[in-house]
Design an enzyme around this catalytic site. Structure first.
Site, PDB file in Angstrom:
ATOM      1  N   HIS A  11     -28.815 -27.596  15.450  1.00  0.00           N
ATOM      2  CA  HIS A  11     -28.415 -26.873  16.667  1.00  0.00           C
ATOM      3  C   HIS A  11     -27.745 -27.820  17.666  1.00  0.00           C
ATOM      4  O   HIS A  11     -26.615 -27.574  18.124  1.00  0.00           O
ATOM      5  CB  HIS A  11     -29.649 -26.226  17.301  1.00  0.00           C
ATOM      6  CG  HIS A  11     -29.379 -25.484  18.564  1.00  0.00           C
ATOM      7  ND1 HIS A  11     -29.215 -24.116  18.606  1.00  0.00           N
ATOM      8  CD2 HIS A  11     -29.237 -25.906  19.858  1.00  0.00           C
ATOM      9  CE1 HIS A  11     -28.981 -23.734  19.856  1.00  0.00           C
ATOM     10  NE2 HIS A  11     -28.995 -24.805  20.630  1.00  0.00           N
ATOM     11  N   GLU A  12     -28.428 -28.910  17.997  1.00  0.00           N
ATOM     12  CA  GLU A  12     -27.865 -29.850  18.971  1.00  0.00           C
ATOM     13  C   GLU A  12     -26.631 -30.547  18.401  1.00  0.00           C
ATOM     14  O   GLU A  12     -25.700 -30.884  19.137  1.00  0.00           O
ATOM     15  CB  GLU A  12     -28.920 -30.881  19.389  1.00  0.00           C
ATOM     16  CG  GLU A  12     -30.177 -30.297  20.034  1.00  0.00           C
ATOM     17  CD  GLU A  12     -29.900 -29.423  21.247  1.00  0.00           C
ATOM     18  OE1 GLU A  12     -28.852 -29.600  21.908  1.00  0.00           O
ATOM     19  OE2 GLU A  12     -30.743 -28.545  21.539  1.00  0.00           O
ATOM     20  N   HIS A  16     -23.664 -28.451  19.233  1.00  0.00           N
ATOM     21  CA  HIS A  16     -23.221 -28.723  20.606  1.00  0.00           C
ATOM     22  C   HIS A  16     -22.402 -30.016  20.657  1.00  0.00           C
ATOM     23  O   HIS A  16     -21.340 -30.088  21.287  1.00  0.00           O
ATOM     24  CB  HIS A  16     -24.427 -28.881  21.531  1.00  0.00           C
ATOM     25  CG  HIS A  16     -25.060 -27.608  21.973  1.00  0.00           C
ATOM     26  ND1 HIS A  16     -24.366 -26.599  22.609  1.00  0.00           N
ATOM     27  CD2 HIS A  16     -26.352 -27.193  21.917  1.00  0.00           C
ATOM     28  CE1 HIS A  16     -25.205 -25.614  22.914  1.00  0.00           C
ATOM     29  NE2 HIS A  16     -26.408 -25.944  22.492  1.00  0.00           N
ATOM     30  N   GLU A  32     -23.116 -22.261  23.122  1.00  0.00           N
ATOM     31  CA  GLU A  32     -24.210 -21.816  22.260  1.00  0.00           C
ATOM     32  C   GLU A  32     -23.699 -21.152  20.992  1.00  0.00           C
ATOM     33  O   GLU A  32     -24.387 -21.146  19.972  1.00  0.00           O
ATOM     34  CB  GLU A  32     -25.145 -20.879  23.029  1.00  0.00           C
ATOM     35  CG  GLU A  32     -25.917 -21.537  24.167  1.00  0.00           C
ATOM     36  CD  GLU A  32     -26.821 -22.681  23.726  1.00  0.00           C
ATOM     37  OE1 GLU A  32     -27.146 -22.762  22.532  1.00  0.00           O
ATOM     38  OE2 GLU A  32     -27.198 -23.490  24.587  1.00  0.00           O
TER      39      GLU A  32
END
Length: 501
Positions: free
Chosen positions: A266-267, A270, A296
């Site tokens: 997830h990160e 980003h 997101e």
């Protein structure tokens, strides 16, 4: 570059230097700073915020920006420079509406508030955080009142800080669709939850080996360690100084294998977005993700659409098994895929499955609206939180740490952020529908070749930074603005197939 823009450039450089310093202190405070540093360091953060505000709202900058908005001057600007002036003008308007002393106090206080949240969550003590939360909310209410235009609701003002393309009406419509289409599906899927065995996930997994595997995963999806680092924090996050210095954090739990794995993916999503912003606009007001909704979408795209697919794990699952042979030798790839996609109501947003996840966001959205439209007693918020969880997910948090203290966002005053996660999930599904039309997506994943996917995202989304908004990007890439139908279709097709409904 016009002569007027040249005169503005030194101010832009100073503003970005001050912002970079503030970001660096935020990173440090959540990763390496000693506990007793907060009271003193918060004053430094307040001074930096004050200087940032003074630089942006000084008479010379306002005069130059006003001149650069004139038609004659606009003709001499590049498209990127026009976008910078547009973004700069918005920021100046926002800052000018807030008394400088209050802006400084707020930035200083949220540094203290975040540290109080860390302590409260660790010790399961809402009473420690409540006074800080109350003051943060008071700040945000005042700031929203200062900034509101045309009788805007305070919460509407805050929502626009994170995703300018969506207001309360848009979100109400979006969430109504989720409740109508997804909640019944979740109920059907939950009936079959017991058929999915993922007990393996909650065995003991050596933390150092988790770190090693997560570092591999980050590099595998495209995180560039020459431009980024990974640290640990109480709540995983991504922060960038510029596109050649992007930092992410992770959190490791010994008896939950999935937690760190999907946090780093997830990160990493980003971070890849920030690393791919074009060099020509990094360290400018538009050298960032265009919105938290779009940001997101990239993290959720990597985490769920890529990271929870069988095609992604096909070439690398054996490496995970080899890392923990005693726990995973009898867990087949198919069982693992069912496990990481198991859908059932749960308490923790960051650990939630893809199907129930939007309900966690709806809960926060409804509570935030209550906070800013009603005079809600801070002491009642845990009770309200628990009732919402019972209403939407049929679960009651057993303590504060698994309830109202689970997220860091409110400690920083980031009210209005949470809807971006749901918007991002829907945007990711819309982009996925288009990407499948232009490339053999699953084939690339099975080959372990994520480069064409990264390049597509870079060329169509990332490199533009904030020079386009979310709907402009979607229109250019998919031919239409935001359309939640793609999200509903994606979830229904995926989970009906997984659970043979």
């Amino acid at each position: 570059m016009s002569k007027t823009f040249e005169k503005l450039q030194p101010y832009l450089d100073k503003v970005m230097a001050l912002q970079t310093a503030r970001n660096l202190f935020e990173w440090d405070s959540q990763t390496l700073a000693p506990i007793e540093s907060t009271d003193y360091t918060s004053k430094v953060i307040g001074i930096l915020a004050d200087e940032y505000m003074k630089c942006l709202t000084c008479d010379e900058v306002k005069k130059l920006v006003k001149k650069l908005k004139e038609d004659k001057e606009q003709e001499e600007l590049t498209s990127n420079e026009k976008a910078i002036i547009h973004e700069l003008n918005k920021t100046i308007e926002e800052l000018e509406s807030i008394p400088p002393q209050e802006f400084r106090e707020f930035n200083e206080f949220t540094s203290l508030s975040n540290r109080a949240w860390v302590k409260a969550k660790k010790e399961n003590d809402y009473s420690h955080f409540a006074p800080y939360l109350k003051k943060v909310i008071e700040f945000k209410k005042k700031f929203a009142k200062y900034r509101a235009k045309n009788n805007q609701e305070p919460y509407e003002v805050m929502l626009k800080d994170f995703e300018e393309c969506f207001g309360i009406k848009d979100l109400d419509s979006f969430f109504d669709k989720i409740k109508k289409e997804i909640v019944p599906l979740l109920k059907e899927v939950a009936k079959k939850a017991d058929t999915v065995d993922k007990d393996y996930n909650f065995l003991k997994y050596d933390i150092e080996k988790q770190k090693e595997f997560c570092k591999f995963l980050a590099g595998y999806i495209g995180f560039d360690f020459n431009k980024g680092v990974i640290a640990e924090s109480a709540h995983p996050f991504t922060l960038n100084l510029h596109n050649h210095d992007v930092r992410i954090t992770n959190r490791f739990i010994e008896n939950n294998l999935e937690s760190a794995i999907f946090s780093v993916i997830h990160e990493g999503g980003h971070a890849i977005y920030e690393m791919n912003i074009d060099d020509s606009i990094t360290m400018t007001p538009v050298g960032k993700g265009t919105s938290m909704g779009m940001h997101e979408s990239q993290s959720r795209f990597y985490e769920n659409i890529i990271g929870r697919s069988e095609a992604f794990w096909t070439p690398i699952y054996q490496k995970l098994v080899d890392t923990y042979p005693e726990n995973l030798r009898n867990v087949s790839l198919k069982q693992f895929i069912k496990g990481i996609n198991k859908a059932e109501p749960s308490l923790i947003r960051t650990e939630a499955d893809e199907l129930s996840y939007p309900l966690h966001i709806i809960i926060r959205y409804e509570i935030e609206r209550m906070i800013f439209t009603e005079d809600v007693d801070i002491e009642r918020l845990p009770e309200i939180w628990n009732k919402k969880y019972e209403e939407y997910l049929g679960l009651t948090p057993p303590n504060y740490s698994q309830g109202i203290l689970q997220d860091t966002h409110w400690s920083y005053g980031e009210f209005g952020y949470f809807p971006s996660y749901a918007i991002g999930s829907a945007v990711a599904a819309q982009l996925y529908a288009k990407i499948k039309e232009v490339m053999p997506f699953e084939e690339y994943l099975r080959e372990g070749n994520l480069l064409p996917i990264r390049e597509y995202l870079r060329d169509n989304i990332h490199k533009y930074g904030a020079t386009k908004n979310t709907n402009q990007i979607l229109l250019d890439v998919t031919g239409e603005e935001f359309n939640a139908d793609y999200y509903v279709k994606y979830l229904k097709e995926k989970y009906e197939k997984l659970y043979e409904l």
